[in-house]
Design a protein around this motif. Sequence first.
Motif, mmCIF file in Angstrom:
data_model
loop_
_atom_site.group_PDB
_atom_site.id
_atom_site.type_symbol
_atom_site.label_atom_id
_atom_site.label_comp_id
_atom_site.label_asym_id
_atom_site.label_seq_id
_atom_site.Cartn_x
_atom_site.Cartn_y
_atom_site.Cartn_z
ATOM 1 N N PRO A 35 0.791 -1.312 -0.111
ATOM 2 C CA PRO A 35 -0.192 -0.018 0.023
ATOM 3 C C PRO A 35 1.002 1.332 -0.119
ATOM 4 C CG PRO A 35 -0.882 -1.690 1.493
ATOM 5 C CD PRO A 35 0.434 -2.274 1.050
ATOM 6 N N ASP A 39 0.689 4.094 -2.786
ATOM 7 C CA ASP A 39 0.296 5.313 -2.549
ATOM 8 C C ASP A 39 1.309 6.548 -2.825
ATOM 9 O OD1 ASP A 39 -2.022 4.944 -1.033
ATOM 10 O OD2 ASP A 39 -1.147 4.682 0.773
ATOM 11 N N ALA A 63 -3.199 -8.357 -0.376
ATOM 12 C CA ALA A 63 -3.028 -6.770 -0.256
ATOM 13 C C ALA A 63 -3.091 -5.914 -1.450
ATOM 14 C CB ALA A 63 -1.631 -6.625 0.492
ATOM 15 N N THR A 64 -2.210 -6.679 -2.561
ATOM 16 C CA THR A 64 -2.338 -5.888 -3.900
ATOM 17 C C THR A 64 -3.766 -5.904 -4.440
ATOM 18 O OG1 THR A 64 -0.031 -6.777 -4.062
ATOM 19 C CG2 THR A 64 -1.274 -5.902 -6.117
ATOM 20 N N ASP A 66 -6.459 -6.153 -3.003
ATOM 21 C CA ASP A 66 -7.704 -5.239 -2.170
ATOM 22 C C ASP A 66 -7.444 -3.641 -2.506
ATOM 23 O OD1 ASP A 66 -8.828 -7.557 -1.291
ATOM 24 O OD2 ASP A 66 -8.259 -7.376 0.638
ATOM 25 N N GLU A 67 -5.985 -3.391 -2.422
ATOM 26 C CA GLU A 67 -5.623 -2.090 -2.874
ATOM 27 C C GLU A 67 -6.215 -1.638 -4.258
ATOM 28 O OE1 GLU A 67 -4.087 0.935 -1.402
ATOM 29 O OE2 GLU A 67 -4.649 0.042 0.335
ATOM 30 N N GLY A 71 -9.090 0.922 -3.468
ATOM 31 C CA GLY A 71 -8.133 2.186 -3.358
ATOM 32 C C GLY A 71 -8.368 3.220 -4.465
#
Length: 305
Positions: A35, A39, A63-64, A66-67, A71
Amino acid sequence: MRYAYLGPAGTFTEAALHTLPEAAGAEHLPFATVPAALDAVRRGDADAAVVALENSVEGSVPATLDELATGEPLQIVGEIHLPVEFALLVRPGTTFSSIKTVASHPHAQPQCRRWLAANVPDAEWRAATSNAEAAQHVADGLYDAALAGGFAAARYGLSVLADEIHDVADAVTRFVVLRRPCVAPEPSGADRTTVVAFIGEDHPGALLEILTEFSMRGINLTLIQSRPTGAGLGSYLFWMDFEGHVADARVGEALMGLRRVCADVRFLGSYAGADHARPEIRRGTHDDDFTEASAWLRAIRAGHP
């Protein structure tokens, strides 16, 4: 160009970044988490990011996914397939019998579970944000050994106690190159498109409606995975990779179909596939077929069947 990646130096992500010709001579910016790397691109502190998306043994990197699914939007402009093989890195003088703790990224341990059980059965596993961080922790004396790329040993002053570690041979990790939303790269003829579809109302056949948009246009799905949206139990999104480019008529029509049947569709990019595999385009789904069918319909509407 400034490239963000999962650091510190010595990760497989950095190794993937080095395979990009355009990254030669660019500034490489390590970040502690996926993340954080993404960002940096969103803020404009980096022009692009390279992050792991999936592994042929352990599957997708949550994690990738979902981001990118929920995001602030980013767009995939390329992918990298990197063969992954681990080494057991230790401080000089360490023996197998003295290893009580082994650290690695959570995706590395399942790829080496049987090897660890056979060779360091009494060692406890410890999670690190990256394999290079695990190596750093070993160098600092926090853990006895790390699963990481052998290339990280010299960087952290460690020794390779064992190499070519894996439970499944020929494992490959897929990395993606991300930028802020932009016009997709030109079609290469061997392209992949990624989207996230959100079902508005759960009902019998909801997923079938989505899949039909692809099958009826001869589009091959290469990955489909459900992830919770976070809005409550039973609320899911579907991450999908498929062959073709947004500029292709069949892909454009499929995306419009998805837009009609889904609550929302997030376009995550069309880009050249790292495997260079060209899709088999079925009869009736070439661009010329869509052009001819559209011309035929216009003629009918104009009274000239």
